[in-house]
Write a protein that holds these residues in place. Structure first.
Motif, PDB file in Angstrom:
ATOM      1  N   ASP A 132      -9.738   3.421   4.098  1.00 34.47           N
ATOM      2  CA  ASP A 132     -10.807   2.514   3.668  1.00 34.47           C
ATOM      3  C   ASP A 132     -10.280   1.240   3.023  1.00 34.47           C
ATOM      4  N   ALA A 133      -9.009   1.265   2.590  1.00 36.45           N
ATOM      5  CA  ALA A 133      -8.444   0.083   1.919  1.00 36.45           C
ATOM      6  C   ALA A 133      -6.931   0.241   1.811  1.00 36.45           C
ATOM      7  N   ILE A 134      -6.244  -0.890   1.603  1.00 34.43           N
ATOM      8  CA  ILE A 134      -4.783  -0.859   1.486  1.00 34.43           C
ATOM      9  C   ILE A 134      -4.345  -1.509   0.174  1.00 34.43           C
ATOM     10  N   ALA A 135      -3.437  -0.842  -0.525  1.00 31.74           N
ATOM     11  CA  ALA A 135      -2.874  -1.393  -1.763  1.00 31.74           C
ATOM     12  C   ALA A 135      -1.383  -1.590  -1.552  1.00 31.74           C
ATOM     13  N   TYR A 136      -0.902  -2.776  -1.856  1.00 31.90           N
ATOM     14  CA  TYR A 136       0.533  -3.024  -1.708  1.00 31.90           C
ATOM     15  C   TYR A 136       1.060  -3.677  -2.975  1.00 31.90           C
ATOM     16  N   THR A 137       2.320  -3.427  -3.306  1.00 29.40           N
ATOM     17  CA  THR A 137       2.921  -4.051  -4.483  1.00 29.40           C
ATOM     18  C   THR A 137       3.103  -5.530  -4.201  1.00 29.40           C
ATOM     19  N   CYS A 138       2.555  -6.405  -5.066  1.00 26.21           N
ATOM     20  CA  CYS A 138       2.780  -7.836  -4.796  1.00 26.21           C
ATOM     21  C   CYS A 138       3.591  -8.507  -5.900  1.00 26.21           C
ATOM     22  N   GLY A 157      -4.035   0.831  -7.136  1.00 28.92           N
ATOM     23  CA  GLY A 157      -4.868   0.003  -6.257  1.00 28.92           C
ATOM     24  C   GLY A 157      -6.257   0.602  -6.113  1.00 28.92           C
ATOM     25  N   CYS A 158      -6.308   1.922  -5.958  1.00 26.55           N
ATOM     26  CA  CYS A 158      -7.590   2.604  -5.763  1.00 26.55           C
ATOM     27  C   CYS A 158      -8.524   2.376  -6.955  1.00 26.55           C
ATOM     28  N   GLN A 159      -7.976   2.440  -8.183  1.00 26.56           N
ATOM     29  CA  GLN A 159      -8.816   2.245  -9.371  1.00 26.56           C
ATOM     30  C   GLN A 159      -9.477   0.862  -9.323  1.00 26.56           C
ATOM     31  N   ARG A 160      -8.712  -0.135  -8.918  1.00 30.34           N
ATOM     32  CA  ARG A 160      -9.240  -1.506  -8.878  1.00 30.34           C
ATOM     33  C   ARG A 160     -10.190  -1.714  -7.688  1.00 30.34           C
ATOM     34  N   LEU A 161      -9.849  -1.106  -6.536  1.00 27.82           N
ATOM     35  CA  LEU A 161     -10.700  -1.255  -5.348  1.00 27.82           C
ATOM     36  C   LEU A 161     -12.066  -0.605  -5.573  1.00 27.82           C
ATOM     37  N   VAL A 162     -12.055   0.562  -6.204  1.00 31.66           N
ATOM     38  CA  VAL A 162     -13.308   1.273  -6.488  1.00 31.66           C
ATOM     39  C   VAL A 162     -14.200   0.416  -7.399  1.00 31.66           C
ATOM     40  N   ALA A 163     -13.551  -0.364  -8.276  1.00 33.68           N
ATOM     41  CA  ALA A 163     -14.308  -1.249  -9.178  1.00 33.68           C
ATOM     42  C   ALA A 163     -14.717  -2.552  -8.478  1.00 33.68           C
ATOM     43  N   GLY A 164     -14.396  -2.682  -7.184  1.00 34.93           N
ATOM     44  CA  GLY A 164     -14.849  -3.839  -6.412  1.00 34.93           C
ATOM     45  C   GLY A 164     -13.853  -4.980  -6.317  1.00 34.93           C
ATOM     46  N   ILE A 215      -5.554  -4.941  -1.591  1.00 34.96           N
ATOM     47  CA  ILE A 215      -5.344  -5.411  -2.957  1.00 34.96           C
ATOM     48  C   ILE A 215      -3.853  -5.450  -3.281  1.00 34.96           C
ATOM     49  N   GLY A 216      -3.438  -6.534  -3.934  1.00 36.42           N
ATOM     50  CA  GLY A 216      -2.050  -6.646  -4.386  1.00 36.42           C
ATOM     51  C   GLY A 216      -1.942  -5.992  -5.760  1.00 36.42           C
ATOM     52  N   VAL A 217      -0.993  -5.069  -5.899  1.00 37.20           N
ATOM     53  CA  VAL A 217      -0.868  -4.297  -7.140  1.00 37.20           C
ATOM     54  C   VAL A 217       0.359  -4.759  -7.931  1.00 37.20           C
ATOM     55  N   HIS A 218       0.213  -4.781  -9.258  1.00 33.01           N
ATOM     56  CA  HIS A 218       1.336  -5.085 -10.158  1.00 33.01           C
ATOM     57  C   HIS A 218       2.207  -3.836 -10.268  1.00 33.01           C
ATOM     58  N   HIS A 219       3.483  -3.982  -9.914  1.00 35.19           N
ATOM     59  CA  HIS A 219       4.399  -2.834  -9.890  1.00 35.19           C
ATOM     60  C   HIS A 219       4.423  -2.074 -11.224  1.00 35.19           C
ATOM     61  N   THR A 266      10.419   7.164 -11.003  1.00 31.77           N
ATOM     62  CA  THR A 266      11.101   6.094 -10.267  1.00 31.77           C
ATOM     63  C   THR A 266      10.115   5.524  -9.229  1.00 31.77           C
ATOM     64  N   ASP A 267      10.523   4.472  -8.544  1.00 31.88           N
ATOM     65  CA  ASP A 267       9.605   3.781  -7.641  1.00 31.88           C
ATOM     66  C   ASP A 267       9.048   4.720  -6.568  1.00 31.88           C
ATOM     67  N   ASN A 268       7.767   4.556  -6.268  1.00 27.84           N
ATOM     68  CA  ASN A 268       7.117   5.426  -5.281  1.00 27.84           C
ATOM     69  C   ASN A 268       5.826   4.781  -4.807  1.00 27.84           C
ATOM     70  N   GLY A 269       5.297   5.265  -3.682  1.00 25.62           N
ATOM     71  CA  GLY A 269       4.064   4.692  -3.134  1.00 25.62           C
ATOM     72  C   GLY A 269       2.814   5.266  -3.791  1.00 25.62           C
ATOM     73  N   ALA A 270       2.912   6.484  -4.341  1.00 25.35           N
ATOM     74  CA  ALA A 270       1.725   7.144  -4.912  1.00 25.35           C
ATOM     75  C   ALA A 270       1.142   6.330  -6.066  1.00 25.35           C
ATOM     76  N   MET A 271       2.028   5.801  -6.909  1.00 32.06           N
ATOM     77  CA  MET A 271       1.516   5.053  -8.077  1.00 32.06           C
ATOM     78  C   MET A 271       0.799   3.776  -7.634  1.00 32.06           C
ATOM     79  N   ILE A 272       1.255   3.200  -6.516  1.00 33.10           N
ATOM     80  CA  ILE A 272       0.625   1.960  -6.029  1.00 33.10           C
ATOM     81  C   ILE A 272      -0.733   2.275  -5.395  1.00 33.10           C
ATOM     82  N   ALA A 273      -0.794   3.372  -4.612  1.00 38.10           N
ATOM     83  CA  ALA A 273      -2.063   3.786  -4.012  1.00 38.10           C
ATOM     84  C   ALA A 273      -3.067   4.100  -5.128  1.00 38.10           C
ATOM     85  N   PHE A 274      -2.600   4.788  -6.178  1.00 39.94           N
ATOM     86  CA  PHE A 274      -3.484   5.186  -7.279  1.00 39.94           C
ATOM     87  C   PHE A 274      -4.000   3.969  -8.059  1.00 39.94           C
TER      88      PHE A 274
END
Ligand code: KG4
Ligand code: ZN
Length: 341
Positions: free
Chosen positions: A73-79, A313-320, A106-110, A303-311
């Motif tokens: 439904d949406a994509i979150a990437y580290t920007c 990003g999801c919080q912010r995407l759900v908030a619109g 959504i671009g996510v802050h690492h 350490t660095d991982n994709g789960a934290m970025i998906a999580f």
């Protein structure tokens, strides 16, 4: 909402699928450690090129494994922050896929990713809390009132804690990244043989400085060096022990001070150095005395991982919230400039 998360800010290619209802469905990581090992640190251009090679196959396989083909439904990437070339790979792939699939991105802050990672675990802490962010590039204490409500309480004036671990490791000819190697070596160390300083703990404030500790380590190594330029194995273990104790103790003193200053009783630790078992143990001990608790993520989410970025990003995407069509990456990006939810 099902979110594909992409992390490519440094030397790990991370992907994950997080569902706002069902939680984390899966994640995968490709580490470039071996690629950079012979250089003793991350080579940015090699990192970018390797992300290009690994990212799409990783996305394909995580979509298959989590049965998410055509269900994202949406994509979150580290920007940001991070290496510009490496960030651009994740940003371009994430933004383009979102365009092709006609879903928001959504671009996510690492560092927000790291900060929220402990909330992926069972029985997560409630806001507000104090966060200690300790990675290869950052050492920060942050007052956290909610997502995006961050006040910087203190930070390192020079080297980050992880960077200090890496540099101390290099002095003893240990591989990069040095943190886990120092931690392993310290297990064999003799308590009390060396006493390293606890920088900036004898004055008020919540800033850190680790460069003096680095010099102290180098002097100790040099003083005990043998013909091959290194101290004997036991002395290296004793130095690793004293070094780790000094870093951990310094962090614990400042965390305790930050909690008292903010009048809070919950601490979260995040970032690569939060995987350090001695740090966890020392904080548990110190915080129990002031009726406070420390929370952290499982090792692979420190350490660095994709789960934290998906999580995150999801919080912010759900908030619109979402990001426009341009791929804007931010190699430098202060955490306290983020929008709140
Ligand atoms: O968060 P991270 O994976 O990447 C950055 O965003 O920088 O952190 C990497 C840092 C490295 O400096 C590494 O040596 C350190 O975290 N690290 C550790 C441990 N595991 C990783 N430091 C101390 N003890 C560990 N167990
Ligand atoms: Zn990181």
């Amino acid at each position: 909402m099902r979110v594909l998360g992409i992390e490519t800010s440094c030397d790990e290619t991370g992907v994950a699928v997080y569902d706002s209802e069902a939680g984390l469905l899966g994640h995968d990581l490709y580490s470039q450690i071996e690629l950079h090992a012979e250089y003793g640190g991350v080579v940015p251009e090699l990192a970018s090129r390797d992300h290009i090679r690994k990212l799409i196959p990783l996305i394909d396989s995580i979509l298959d494994r989590t049965d998410s083909q055509n269900k994202i439904d949406a994509i979150a990437y580290t920007c940001g922050p991070g290496l510009i070339g490496a960030l651009l790979v994740g940003g371009c792939v994430g933004r383009s896929l979102a365009y092709a699939w006609n879903v928001p991105a959504i671009g996510v802050h690492h560092m927000e990713g790291h900060l929220l990672a402990p909330l992926l675990e069972d029985n997560p802490p409630d806001f507000p809390f104090v966060a200690l962010l300790v990675s290869g590039g950052h050492t920060q204490l942050v007052e956290v009132k909610g997502i995006g409500e961050y006040t910087l309480l203190g930070e390192s004036l020079d080297d980050a804690a992880g960077e200090a671990f890496d540099k101390a490791a290099k002095m003893m000819d240990l591989d990069y990244p040095g943190g886990p190697h120092i931690a392993r070596l310290a297990e064999k160390g003799t308590p009390g043989r060396f006493k390293f300083p606890r920088p900036m703990t004898d004055r008020p404030g919540l800033d850190f400085s680790f460069s003096g500790l680095k010099t102290f380590t180098l002097n100790t190594v040099t003083k005990h060096a043998q013909a091959d330029g290194l101290p004997d194995d036991q002395t290296c273990a004793d130095i690793a022990f004293a070094f780790q104790e000094a870093v951990v103790d310094t962090l614990a003193i400042k965390c305790r001070r930050a909690l008292q200053q903010c009048n809070m009783n919950t601490l979260i630790i995040a970032g690569g150095v939060s995987a350090n078992n001695r740090l966890r143990e020392r904080l548990e001990e110190a915080l129990a005395k002031i009726n406070s608790r420390v929370f952290y993520a499982r090792h692979e989410f420190c350490t660095d991982n994709g789960a934290m970025i998906a999580f995150a990003g999801c919080q912010r995407l759900v908030a619109g919230q979402k990001t426009g069509l341009a791929v804007d990456v931010m190699p430098r990006w202060p955490l306290d400039t983020l929008e709140s939810l």
